[in-house]
Write a protein that holds these residues in place. Structure first.
Motif, mmCIF file in Angstrom:
data_model
loop_
_atom_site.group_PDB
_atom_site.id
_atom_site.type_symbol
_atom_site.label_atom_id
_atom_site.label_comp_id
_atom_site.label_asym_id
_atom_site.label_seq_id
_atom_site.Cartn_x
_atom_site.Cartn_y
_atom_site.Cartn_z
ATOM 1 N N PHE A 388 -17.377 23.161 25.849
ATOM 2 C CA PHE A 388 -17.714 23.091 27.266
ATOM 3 C C PHE A 388 -16.910 24.105 28.079
ATOM 4 C CE2 PHE A 388 -19.117 19.058 25.665
ATOM 5 C CZ PHE A 388 -20.220 18.718 26.430
ATOM 6 N N GLY A 389 -15.961 24.788 27.441
ATOM 7 C CA GLY A 389 -15.126 25.760 28.127
ATOM 8 C C GLY A 389 -15.660 27.170 27.947
ATOM 9 N N PRO A 390 -14.767 28.162 27.979
ATOM 10 C CA PRO A 390 -15.189 29.562 27.834
ATOM 11 C C PRO A 390 -15.943 29.833 26.535
ATOM 12 C CG PRO A 390 -12.910 29.432 28.582
ATOM 13 C CD PRO A 390 -13.316 28.041 28.226
ATOM 14 N N GLU A 391 -15.689 29.011 25.500
ATOM 15 C CA GLU A 391 -16.374 29.209 24.218
ATOM 16 C C GLU A 391 -17.887 29.056 24.357
ATOM 17 O OE1 GLU A 391 -14.181 26.848 24.864
ATOM 18 O OE2 GLU A 391 -12.411 27.041 23.557
ATOM 19 N N LEU A 392 -18.329 28.363 25.409
ATOM 20 C CA LEU A 392 -19.768 28.165 25.601
ATOM 21 C C LEU A 392 -20.485 29.500 25.776
ATOM 22 C CD1 LEU A 392 -22.085 26.128 26.000
ATOM 23 C CD2 LEU A 392 -21.602 26.211 28.457
ATOM 24 N N GLN A 393 -19.853 30.454 26.443
ATOM 25 C CA GLN A 393 -20.481 31.762 26.615
ATOM 26 C C GLN A 393 -20.662 32.463 25.273
ATOM 27 O OE1 GLN A 393 -19.166 33.773 30.575
ATOM 28 N NE2 GLN A 393 -17.332 32.766 29.787
ATOM 29 N N ARG A 394 -19.657 32.345 24.408
ATOM 30 C CA ARG A 394 -19.776 32.953 23.089
ATOM 31 C C ARG A 394 -20.861 32.263 22.261
ATOM 32 N NH1 ARG A 394 -14.862 32.767 21.924
ATOM 33 N NH2 ARG A 394 -14.767 30.931 20.589
ATOM 34 N N LEU A 395 -20.990 30.948 22.430
ATOM 35 C CA LEU A 395 -22.037 30.222 21.714
ATOM 36 C C LEU A 395 -23.411 30.757 22.106
ATOM 37 C CD1 LEU A 395 -22.948 27.814 19.920
ATOM 38 C CD2 LEU A 395 -22.967 26.429 22.007
ATOM 39 N N TYR A 396 -23.642 30.958 23.384
ATOM 40 C CA TYR A 396 -24.922 31.519 23.825
ATOM 41 C C TYR A 396 -25.114 32.944 23.292
ATOM 42 C CZ TYR A 396 -26.746 27.963 27.053
ATOM 43 O OH TYR A 396 -27.306 26.829 27.593
ATOM 44 N N ASP A 397 -24.041 33.721 23.259
ATOM 45 C CA ASP A 397 -24.141 35.077 22.698
ATOM 46 C C ASP A 397 -24.592 35.013 21.242
ATOM 47 O OD1 ASP A 397 -23.288 36.187 25.078
ATOM 48 O OD2 ASP A 397 -21.206 36.450 24.430
ATOM 49 N N GLU A 398 -24.010 34.091 20.478
ATOM 50 C CA GLU A 398 -24.370 33.945 19.065
ATOM 51 C C GLU A 398 -25.822 33.504 18.923
ATOM 52 O OE1 GLU A 398 -21.596 31.167 17.497
ATOM 53 O OE2 GLU A 398 -19.874 32.517 17.597
ATOM 54 N N TRP A 399 -26.233 32.571 19.775
ATOM 55 C CA TRP A 399 -27.616 32.095 19.724
ATOM 56 C C TRP A 399 -28.600 33.224 20.051
ATOM 57 C CZ3 TRP A 399 -30.963 28.825 17.970
ATOM 58 C CH2 TRP A 399 -32.192 28.655 18.595
ATOM 59 N N ASP A 400 -28.313 33.976 21.105
ATOM 60 C CA ASP A 400 -29.206 35.069 21.485
ATOM 61 C C ASP A 400 -29.267 36.137 20.400
ATOM 62 O OD1 ASP A 400 -29.766 33.820 23.864
ATOM 63 O OD2 ASP A 400 -28.378 35.022 25.071
ATOM 64 N N ALA A 401 -28.123 36.395 19.746
ATOM 65 C CA ALA A 401 -28.112 37.371 18.650
ATOM 66 C C ALA A 401 -28.984 36.891 17.502
ATOM 67 C CB ALA A 401 -26.679 37.616 18.177
ATOM 68 N N LEU A 402 -28.930 35.579 17.200
ATOM 69 C CA LEU A 402 -29.776 35.023 16.147
ATOM 70 C C LEU A 402 -31.248 35.158 16.520
ATOM 71 C CD1 LEU A 402 -30.288 33.394 13.558
ATOM 72 C CD2 LEU A 402 -29.937 31.304 14.909
ATOM 73 N N VAL A 403 -31.580 34.849 17.767
ATOM 74 C CA VAL A 403 -32.977 34.947 18.207
ATOM 75 C C VAL A 403 -33.484 36.380 18.050
ATOM 76 C CG1 VAL A 403 -34.516 34.772 20.205
ATOM 77 C CG2 VAL A 403 -32.817 32.975 19.785
#
Length: 609
Positions: A388-403
């Motif tokens: 729920f912290g700053p790591e959330l932005q990296r999670l979205y980056d990883e998801w978008d890269a996978l997409v």
């Protein structure tokens, strides 16, 4: 379609993922047992906030059942609500609940009032509701079973009578495991490790002390967590626990039972009531947990059901259930152990949900596909954190890269496991085929949207205008194009990012700092300001801010140069811009920040107007 058919209604996924392997095992087990329709089950006690660790109990069988359905095999996912569990203690720090709820300890959860202000009729329904909302959002469809309704309707009457007939065998089995469990705990104490942590404390290791306590309270409220196996009174061991007809609690002890007539006598330690009932008609009671669970496996013909770490230790319910299930004409289901789910970055969260994050909290800041992906990409026995912290932005980056990899096809280089996890995150199997989950039409980078929301202080109209400027050739025509990601980013930035980490753009130029600049620094600002109009786009400004230090060193702005001195100069230039614009050494990505601030205001704050 029969279970041994090789035909598929829809395409299945690559075999290199844990869901496929478990589905293979379940189908093979169904063939061995001669089962036509596969039953996958989840069991959840609505004794408190149903948190993100409990969600693994639900989504693990959902994903397996989903894969089985993709193959055209008859399969059903059951969600058994353990709402006939006893109310064990009053949770601390739960909004709308005070010490007056103490009088309800020992009652079924469906007989306990909901917290004050709730729209729901009782405690159980109050805590079911948020999970049902999360299930709808994430595409999880189940057949719900209320254990209150089942017991009170007499659905399990034959099984209750069977358990009472076989109580001697049950007690012998439980006694053997009680001995094993005691020996294991003695070894732990001797080794200095102490008693095994319960699910709640391990689950919430990254929460605050108050939040962890709330999570533990929620877990302890579950009959599953307490591993109840009944107790032996002066009249012997009985696996059935009646609720008192007068005070409605289970502070009762069976004092006599007649195997022929099925007459049962109990006394209540709370109110002193003594009563004789007949189990052919009496339905205000239930089997103790370690007997109840294997009984339900047999009644529902469950073939697959996972369980947490706490259920698979010596003497725990899943282990004991292997020996008790045959009493009810069944074998223990295939049941992988699932590990803890930790929480990261929840320093600020609503206390209205009891101080423990639930799936709806995650869905406030995560698109449903992202939340599904978190669980789908990890094997059940792998622990992970929900960020729920700053790591959330990296999670979205990883998801978008996978997409992007998936959309690029084989040339994008996605691994089979990644393809499978993406498919499971974005689609669900239905009777008509595969249904895609709703998604954001224009999924701009989450960190970019969040930065713009931050800079504009939540002014949505201004934020959308700026976001449209990021891609002038393909502007945003409607805020609907950005949802739900826009809403997730807005809720995260305004609700979870601490105030001290927010970005406040200066109202007036920093005259003192501007007056202290040397010639090189002034030149760098001039080069930037002169290039604003020609480079006023996200890509153009990105090029410009990196080009200025190169130009000052006589380098080609287009050249890719690896030079430590140039890197230091670029970092110093960026820090200067941040100090002049937001009075900090760091902030959102500079191109996004410049676009958000606007060209005229940038010129004024940099001393050029």
């Amino acid at each position: 379609m029969s279970i041994d058919s090789s035909e598929h209604v829809v395409d299945t996924v690559a075999p290199e993922d844990w869901v496929t392997r478990l589905a293979d095992e379940v189908i093979a087990e169904a063939q061995r047992r001669g089962i036509e329709t596969i039953i996958c089950a989840s069991g959840i006690s609505p004794s408190g906030p149903i948190h993100l660790g409990n969600f693994r109990e639900l989504i693990t069988p959902h994903l397996v059942a989903d894969e089985i359905k993709r193959r055209g095999v008859a399969c059903e996912h059951l969600l058994s609500w353990d709402d006939f569990d006893r109310f064990r203690r009053v949770p601390k720090g739960l909004a709308g609940v005070d010490e007056s709820w103490e009088e309800h300890v020992g009652k079924p959860l469906t007989s306990v009032p909901a917290p004050q202000g709730s729209a729901h009729p009782n405690w159980a329904e109050h805590f079911k509701a948020p999970l049902l909302e999360a299930m709808a959002a994430t595409g999880i469809e189940v057949r719900q079973i209320s254990q209150t309704e089942q017991y009170r309707a007499g659905v399990y009457r034959a099984q209750v009578l069977q358990a009472m007939r076989e109580r001697g065998i049950i007690d012998t089995v439980l006694g053997r495991y009680r001995t094993l469990e005691a020996a294991a705990e003695a070894r732990q104490r001797a080794s200095g490790k102490g008693k095994r942590q319960d699910h709640g404390s391990g689950q919430q290791q990254k929460l605050t002390e108050e939040q962890a306590a709330a999570a533990t309270e929620a877990e302890r409220g579950s009959g599953a967590a307490t591993e109840d196996d009944g107790s032996e009174g002066r009249a012997g061991y009985y696996p059935f626990k009646p609720f008192c007809s007068v005070c409605a609690t289970d502070f009762t002890t069976v004092t006599a039972y007649d195997d022929d007539s099925h007459d049962l006598t109990y006394e209540c330690a709370k109110c002193g009531h003594v009563e004789q009932v007949n189990l052919d008609t009496f339905t205000n009671g239930k089997l103790v947990w370690k007997v109840d669970w294997p009984m339900r496996w047999g009644h529902e013909r469950v073939l697959f059901e996972p369980s947490g770490v706490d259920h698979q230790s010596p003497g725990s319910s899943f282990v004991v259930g292997k020996d008790l299930a045959p009493i009810f004409g069944w074998e223990r289901p295939i049941g992988p152990m699932y590990a803890f789910v930790g929480i990261a970055g929840m320093a600020k969260m609503s206390s209205s949900k009891g101080g423990v994050p639930i799936p709806n909290d995650a869905l406030e800041v995560m698109e449903p596909q992202v939340l599904r992906w978190l669980y789908a990409r990890r094997r059940p026995n792998q622990s992970f954190d929900v960020a729920f912290g700053p790591e959330l932005q990296r999670l979205y980056d990883e998801w978008d890269a996978l997409v992007r990899k998936i959309e690029a096809g084989p040339d994008g280089g996605p691994q089979p496991g990644d393809v499978a996890a993406h498919l499971r995150a974005t689609t669900v199997a239905t009777g008509e085929g595969v249904r895609p989950l709703p998604t954001t039409p224009r999924p701009m980078p989450f960190r970019t949207i969040a930065s713009v929301i931050d800079i504009t202080q939540g002014d949505e109209a201004q934020a959308v205008r700026i976001l449209s400027d990021l891609d002038p050739t393909n502007p945003i025509t409607s805020t609907d194009d950005l949802r739900p990601r826009l809403d997730c980013a807005e809720r995260w930035m305004l609700g979870y990012v601490p105030a001290e980490d927010r970005t406040i753009v200066r109202d007036e130029p920093d005259a003192e700092l501007l007056g202290s600049l040397d010639d090189d620094q002034r030149e760098s600002l001039r080069l930037l300001v002169d290039g604003l109009d020609r480079h006023w786009s996200l890509d153009g400004l990105t090029h410009l801010v990196y080009a200025v230090p190169k130009i000052q060193r006589g380098l080609d702005p287009e050249a890719k140069v690896k030079d430590p001195e140039l890197s230091r100069a670029q970092r110093a230039f960026f820090a200067l811009l941040y100090r002049l614009l937001v009075s900090k050494d760091t902030g959102p990505r500079l191109p996004t920040l410049l676009l958000a601030v606007g060209a005229e205001r940038v010129r004024r704050l940099l001393g050029a107007a």
